[in-house]
Scaffold this motif. Structure first.
Motif, PDB file in Angstrom:
ATOM      1  N   ASP A  31       0.843  -1.201   0.000  1.00  0.00           N
ATOM      2  CA  ASP A  31       0.000   0.000   0.000  1.00  0.00           C
ATOM      3  C   ASP A  31       0.878   1.250   0.000  1.00  0.00           C
ATOM      4  OD1 ASP A  31      -2.897   1.161   0.671  1.00  0.00           O
ATOM      5  OD2 ASP A  31      -1.399   2.267   1.843  1.00  0.00           O
ATOM      6  N   ALA A  33       0.990   5.620  -1.811  1.00  0.00           N
ATOM      7  CA  ALA A  33       0.149   6.768  -2.150  1.00  0.00           C
ATOM      8  C   ALA A  33       1.002   7.788  -2.884  1.00  0.00           C
ATOM      9  CB  ALA A  33      -0.456   7.399  -0.894  1.00  0.00           C
ATOM     10  N   TYR A  36       2.990   9.982  -0.589  1.00  0.00           N
ATOM     11  CA  TYR A  36       4.121   9.394   0.144  1.00  0.00           C
ATOM     12  C   TYR A  36       5.449   9.618  -0.582  1.00  0.00           C
ATOM     13  CZ  TYR A  36       0.557   6.535   2.573  1.00  0.00           C
ATOM     14  OH  TYR A  36      -0.529   6.094   3.290  1.00  0.00           O
ATOM     15  N   THR A  60      -2.484   2.205  -4.509  1.00  0.00           N
ATOM     16  CA  THR A  60      -2.010   3.564  -4.293  1.00  0.00           C
ATOM     17  C   THR A  60      -3.221   4.488  -4.189  1.00  0.00           C
ATOM     18  OG1 THR A  60      -0.384   5.229  -4.963  1.00  0.00           O
ATOM     19  CG2 THR A  60      -1.694   4.231  -6.725  1.00  0.00           C
ATOM     20  N   LYS A  61      -2.939   5.763  -3.908  1.00  0.00           N
ATOM     21  CA  LYS A  61      -4.027   6.701  -3.617  1.00  0.00           C
ATOM     22  C   LYS A  61      -3.795   8.013  -4.353  1.00  0.00           C
ATOM     23  CE  LYS A  61      -3.719   4.907   1.083  1.00  0.00           C
ATOM     24  NZ  LYS A  61      -2.278   4.554   0.979  1.00  0.00           N
ATOM     25  N   TRP A  63      -4.058  11.871  -4.405  1.00  0.00           N
ATOM     26  CA  TRP A  63      -4.091  12.876  -3.363  1.00  0.00           C
ATOM     27  C   TRP A  63      -5.181  13.920  -3.622  1.00  0.00           C
ATOM     28  CZ3 TRP A  63      -3.771  13.232   1.359  1.00  0.00           C
ATOM     29  CH2 TRP A  63      -3.624  14.448   2.029  1.00  0.00           C
ATOM     30  N   TYR A  92      -7.283   4.321  -4.577  1.00  0.00           N
ATOM     31  CA  TYR A  92      -8.103   5.003  -3.580  1.00  0.00           C
ATOM     32  C   TYR A  92      -8.249   6.496  -3.864  1.00  0.00           C
ATOM     33  CZ  TYR A  92      -7.278   1.185  -0.114  1.00  0.00           C
ATOM     34  OH  TYR A  92      -7.208   0.008   0.580  1.00  0.00           O
ATOM     35  N   HIS A  94      -7.774   9.439  -1.707  1.00  0.00           N
ATOM     36  CA  HIS A  94      -7.033   9.484  -0.445  1.00  0.00           C
ATOM     37  C   HIS A  94      -7.812  10.190   0.663  1.00  0.00           C
ATOM     38  CE1 HIS A  94      -2.670   9.403   1.217  1.00  0.00           C
ATOM     39  NE2 HIS A  94      -3.551   9.273   2.184  1.00  0.00           N
ATOM     40  N   ARG A  95      -8.364  11.343   0.355  1.00  0.00           N
ATOM     41  CA  ARG A  95      -9.221  12.061   1.308  1.00  0.00           C
ATOM     42  C   ARG A  95     -10.283  12.827   0.528  1.00  0.00           C
ATOM     43  NH1 ARG A  95      -8.076  12.565   6.722  1.00  0.00           N
ATOM     44  NH2 ARG A  95      -5.985  11.932   7.400  1.00  0.00           N
ATOM     45  N   SER A 124     -10.752   6.362   1.173  1.00  0.00           N
ATOM     46  CA  SER A 124      -9.943   6.463   2.381  1.00  0.00           C
ATOM     47  C   SER A 124     -10.341   7.709   3.163  1.00  0.00           C
ATOM     48  CB  SER A 124      -8.455   6.525   2.010  1.00  0.00           C
ATOM     49  OG  SER A 124      -7.634   6.519   3.157  1.00  0.00           O
ATOM     50  N   ASN A 125     -10.486   7.537   4.468  1.00  0.00           N
ATOM     51  CA  ASN A 125     -10.794   8.638   5.385  1.00  0.00           C
ATOM     52  C   ASN A 125     -12.160   9.262   5.122  1.00  0.00           C
ATOM     53  OD1 ASN A 125      -8.092   8.689   6.743  1.00  0.00           O
ATOM     54  ND2 ASN A 125      -7.406   9.210   4.680  1.00  0.00           N
TER      55      ASN A 125
END
Length: 254
Positions: A31, A33, A36, A60-61, A63, A92, A94-95, A124-125
């Protein structure tokens, strides 16, 4: 999609050899992102490994500054290049902040899925209300919802939603940034089982239906120990004792 009970969280990992070691000892879910700044590290470690790519789920995510449709497409292509892959298994949001708009963002994720660029959509989140709204917008099912989850911070409501709609709750920071070593209840249970507080925390999460964990570690010893935590069986009483710990430490608030 089926996720292994324990995957590898890679935030802060800076060397491909750590990824290669993780795969060698048995990890099959990586996992990362965009934020990251280590997708290339993950990709290099995967490429150097003898493990067949088809056996590994790479997530991965996108952003929060790249969630309008054009940016979703462009940054996903960039993630593919950094990872050295032709498909991302799990992508994902991410937020759900900043440039996130349910209708347009999630439509872009649907398009990536339809094109075969990604294998599954994750969030996510999100809150329960945001998850409900996302389900109304997405044409494909939510495969996973990744949230901070450990003995000092977790959401029964989010867990209930994952169970009701049958997707994985992916627990990040499952060791509470090391603070599990300071929780008397967890330490006492670990002593009773002649194991570590970290193993107890992971085992507690895995005892919850629909939950998988992605602890981050860099040393072979800790990588192996986190995988071995799958074998630890806690009693219902022990799980309830951990459930009752005050939820007082959110490491990554919005």
């Amino acid at each position: 999609m089926e996720l292994p009970p324990v995957g590898l969280g890679t935030m802060g990992i800076e060397t491909p050899s750590t990824i290669e070691t993780a795969l060698e000892v048995g990890y099959r879910h990586l996992d990362t992102a965009q934020i990251y700044d280590n997708e290339e590290v993950v990709g290099d470690g995967l490429a150097a490994s003898n493990v067949d790519r088809a056996e590994v789920i790479v997530a991965t995510k996108v952003w929060a500054d790249s969630l309008d449709p054009a940016a979703v497409s462009a940054t996903t292509t960039e993630s593919l290049d950094r990872l050295g892959l032709d498909r991302i298994d799990l992508l994902y949001v991410h937020r759900p902040i900043n440039t996130y708009t349910p209708e347009t963002t999630l439509s872009a994720f649907d398009d990536l899925y339809d094109a075969g660029t990604i294998g599954a959509v994750g969030l996510s989140n999100f809150t329960v209300d945001q998850l409900r709204e996302a389900r109304q917008q997405l044409a494909v099912p939510i495969a996973a919802h990744q949230v901070e989850c450990h003995p000092l911070f977790w959401s029964p409501e989010l867990l209930a939603d994952a169970r009701k709609h049958d997707y994985h709750l992916v627990a990040y920071s499952p060791l509470a940034g090391g603070h599990v070593r300071e929780i008397d209840t967890v330490v006492d249970i670990a002593e009773d089982h002649e194991t570590t507080p970290e193993a107890v925390s992971i085992a507690w999460l895995l005892a919850k239906r629909n939950v998988v964990a992605i602890p981050k570690s860099s040393s072979r010893r800790h990588l192996e120990a986190n995988l071995d935590a799958q074998q630890l069986q806690l009693t219902d009483v022990e799980c309830r004792q951990i459930d009752e710990i005050g939820r007082t430490l959110e490491l990554y608030p919005e």
